[in-house]
Design an enzyme around this catalytic site. Structure first.
Site, PDB file in Angstrom:
ATOM      1  N   SER A 128       0.420  -1.156   0.138  1.00  0.00           N
ATOM      2  CA  SER A 128       0.204   0.354   0.142  1.00  0.00           C
ATOM      3  C   SER A 128       0.869   1.131   0.230  1.00  0.00           C
ATOM      4  O   SER A 128       0.229   2.496  -0.293  1.00  0.00           O
ATOM      5  CB  SER A 128      -1.272  -0.105   1.428  1.00  0.00           C
ATOM      6  OG  SER A 128      -0.094   0.330   2.400  1.00  0.00           O
TER       7      SER A 128
ATOM      8  N   LYS B  84       1.089   5.051   6.577  1.00  0.00           N
ATOM      9  CA  LYS B  84       0.388   5.427   5.566  1.00  0.00           C
ATOM     10  C   LYS B  84       1.296   6.972   5.672  1.00  0.00           C
ATOM     11  O   LYS B  84       1.934   7.320   6.789  1.00  0.00           O
ATOM     12  CB  LYS B  84      -1.129   5.332   6.030  1.00  0.00           C
ATOM     13  CG  LYS B  84      -2.144   3.973   6.021  1.00  0.00           C
ATOM     14  CD  LYS B  84      -1.737   3.766   4.776  1.00  0.00           C
ATOM     15  CE  LYS B  84      -3.041   2.753   4.759  1.00  0.00           C
ATOM     16  NZ  LYS B  84      -2.447   1.928   3.724  1.00  0.00           N
TER      17      LYS B  84
END
Length: 256
Positions: free
Chosen positions: A70, A141
């Site tokens: 990701s 993230k």
């Protein structure tokens, strides 16, 4: 005269026992004792070292195994990043563009999955050393919006806007667009809007807009900032920074 018998008796009583049975008995006892002490010292030293490493990992720098794609290409599957747990301990707060590790309980996942306590303890210790995948509630993230920011996607050129200005996200995975999901949100104070760099392969704040918390991650759930790459050896160094958010005005400010 009885001198000779006396000498013979004295010699016999003071002479050391050298028979095979007695000699082997006395030689075995110190050897076993020394071996036992050596193992005890080794185990004690190992326990002290393990405790020191775990303490360092819990409070200063923690290795974190990247389990998914990701955050490609910034971070790749199998990378071990070193998470700086002191980055936000002394009044500093996460900034736009920071790559952070956080506990997603209540934002990305609504509750921790049940697990065996012993297994959980062992897995947690291994994960804290970067030897196992992180807990299912831990995520990595990039911070795209901080408290008070208005984050919108997308402008006419398909870019994310923060507080009215477009962001040229030079860290995005090659071929990705900033988002195929439109959104227009204001980040509540004390929370963060998080997105992965591989937007087409990232479940992030966008995927939790309709859930409790709205995909916003509380600042106090941030574990630390991913500052360095520790493995593999060919990728050693600092996690690449970005100037994509330079010039973005503070929340509520106007721009000319």
């Amino acid at each position: 005269m009885d001198t000779e018998p006396q000498h013979m008796e004295r010699d016999r009583s003071s002479a050391p026992a050298t028979g095979p049975e007695e000699g082997s008995r006395f030689s075995r006892i110190p050897s076993r004792f020394a071996t036992s002490m050596s193992w005890r010292r080794t185990l004690a030293l190992g326990a002290v070292c393990a405790a020191a490493v775990l303490l360092f990992s819990n409070f200063v720098v923690q290795p974190f195994l990247i389990p998914s794609g990701s955050m490609e290409s910034t971070l790749q599957v199998g990378d071990r990043v070193l998470v700086n747990k002191l980055a936000y301990r002394f009044g500093s707060v996460p900034q736009r563009g920071d790559v952070v590790v956080f506990d997603g309980t209540g934002s990305f996942v609504q509750e921790s999955p049940p697990e065996n306590p012993v297994t959980g303890l062992l897995h947690g210790a291994a994960a804290s050393l970067g030897l196992a995948e992180p807990a299912e509630t831990d995520f990595v993230k990039r911070v795209v919006g901080v408290g008070g920011d208005r984050v919108v996607c997308c402008d006419k050129r398909g870019r994310v806007e923060v507080n009215g200005l477009p962001v040229d996200e030079d860290y995005l995975f090659a071929g990705d667009v900033p988002s195929r999901v439109p959104f227009d949100i204001v980040v509540p104070d004390g929370t963060l809007w998080m997105m992965g760099d591989h937007r087409s392969n990232s479940r992030d704040s966008r995927d939790h807009l309709g859930e409790p918390g709205g995909g916003m991650v509380p600042v106090d759930k941030v574990i630390g900032r991913a500052d360095w790459l520790g493995w593999p050896l060919g990728r050693l160094g600092s996690v690449p920074g970005t100037g994509a958010f330079d010039g973005i005005p503070a929340p509520g400010a106007t721009h000319g």
